[in-house]
Design a protein around this motif. Structure first.
Motif, mmCIF file in Angstrom:
data_model
loop_
_atom_site.group_PDB
_atom_site.id
_atom_site.type_symbol
_atom_site.label_atom_id
_atom_site.label_comp_id
_atom_site.label_asym_id
_atom_site.label_seq_id
_atom_site.Cartn_x
_atom_site.Cartn_y
_atom_site.Cartn_z
ATOM 1 N N ASN A 1 -41.332 17.571 4.303
ATOM 2 C CA ASN A 1 -42.498 16.891 3.940
ATOM 3 C C ASN A 1 -42.804 18.500 2.810
ATOM 4 O OD1 ASN A 1 -43.374 18.646 6.043
ATOM 5 N ND2 ASN A 1 -45.795 17.475 5.577
ATOM 6 N N GLY A 2 -42.105 19.422 3.190
ATOM 7 C CA GLY A 2 -42.277 20.637 2.525
ATOM 8 C C GLY A 2 -41.151 22.010 2.850
ATOM 9 N N VAL A 3 -41.752 23.514 2.324
ATOM 10 C CA VAL A 3 -40.672 24.576 3.144
ATOM 11 C C VAL A 3 -41.712 25.428 3.452
ATOM 12 C CG1 VAL A 3 -38.746 25.533 2.517
ATOM 13 C CG2 VAL A 3 -38.770 23.510 1.947
ATOM 14 N N GLN A 4 -41.938 25.842 4.431
ATOM 15 C CA GLN A 4 -42.808 26.961 4.310
ATOM 16 C C GLN A 4 -42.074 28.062 4.173
ATOM 17 O OE1 GLN A 4 -44.877 26.741 8.762
ATOM 18 N NE2 GLN A 4 -46.497 27.704 7.900
ATOM 19 N N VAL A 5 -42.579 29.192 3.636
ATOM 20 C CA VAL A 5 -42.777 30.724 3.653
ATOM 21 C C VAL A 5 -43.353 31.554 4.459
ATOM 22 C CG1 VAL A 5 -42.593 32.571 2.467
ATOM 23 C CG2 VAL A 5 -41.688 30.570 1.663
ATOM 24 N N ARG A 6 -42.851 32.078 5.692
ATOM 25 C CA ARG A 6 -43.423 33.295 6.648
ATOM 26 C C ARG A 6 -43.083 34.591 6.437
ATOM 27 N NH1 ARG A 6 -42.301 30.097 12.599
ATOM 28 N NH2 ARG A 6 -43.561 28.388 12.238
#
Length: 271
Positions: free
Chosen positions: A207-212
């Motif tokens: 449900n998405g791509v997280q950028v840390r």
């Protein structure tokens, strides 16, 4: 669709319903990954000649990407075993178009991936990407993945026990045109596996791509990508809910991504 299983722990007898001469195996977790050893076990139950051409390092998330800007290095790692400094798709290209050019494989197997490959996440999967590359090169190709629960051991024995029998049964006779197959094994012990189900891709869990954003020890910024997963609404015959119920799922995948409903709608607008 119901398929009965017999544990595949011994070499395949001559009377088995499916047999091929030569299998090429690869993965996206790297040549030293435990899932590749499981896949080698499966392949040796199906064919007398097994070739291993796998990435030298983990290539998860590379999809069907190929290396057009960098040279590939091929390192022999034993008899019919090679590590390639590239993606899973590169490995299939090297295996079919170089190492086995004179004697192409009858079947390409990719995996066994550590973690299920479900829904739209398959677009990122290097495991599925290798199978799609095999399809493009005209070879029967299958991606295999083992679901697991975070913090718990991966149940490699489930894929190891059932993998060869499933492949024998789906590979016998006519092969569906223009597809590769995506097989997922459930996170249950081998004896608790339910019947095989032919499934549609569905939505999956992505449900998405997280950028840390973080800093390294020298104070420089860097970004780390992480896939976000959560339960999504899905059809009852999609692979994700069926896998959650303990079924082995088999999904036929192809290259055509045309959205049929949108195609008709756009055509009407232009008219």
């Amino acid at each position: 669709m119901i398929i009965l299983f017999v544990a595949a722990e011994q070499a395949m007898p001559d009377s088995a319903p499916y047999h091929c001469q030569r299998i090429l195996i690869t993965n996206d977790d790297g040549i030293d990954a435990p899932g590749l050893a499981v896949l080698e076990h499966i392949a040796r139950l199906l064919a007398p000649e097994v070739w291993i051409v796998a990435p030298a390092a983990d290539q998860s998330g590379t999809g069907t990407s190929i290396s057009l800007q960098d040279p590939l290095r091929i390192k022999p790692m034993g008899e019919r075993r090679y590590a390639v400094t590239g993606t899973p798709a590169d490995c299939v290209a090297v295996g079919v178009g170089h190492l086995l050019q004179a004697t192409p494989p009858d079947l390409i197997l990719s995996g066994v991936n550590r973690g299920a490959n479900l829904g739209i996440e398959t677009f990122f999967s290097g495991t599925v990407g290798a199978a799609m590359t095999g399809l493009m090169m005209g070879i029967r190709s299958i991606a295999l993945s083992q679901k697991f629960t975070d913090g718990a051991p991966v149940r490699w024995e489930t894929a190891s026990t059932h993998g060869a029998d499933v492949i024998r049964q789906i590979s016998s006779g006519e092969w569906p045109a223009g597809v590769c197959l995506n097989i997922n094994f459930p996170d249950v012990p081998p004896e608790q596996v339910k019947e095989v189900r032919i499934s549609r891709q569905g939505r999956g869990l992505l449900n998405g791509v997280q950028v840390r954003s973080q800093q390294d020890p020298r104070g420089f910024d860097y970004q780390w990508l992480k896939l976000q997963r959560a339960p999504q609404p899905d059809a009852d015959d999609a692979e994700t809910p069926l896998l959650g119920l303990g079924h082995i799922t088999i999904t036929p995948l192809g290259f055509d991504r045309t959205a049929a409903a949108a195609l008709s709608d756009l055509a009407r607008k232009l008219d």
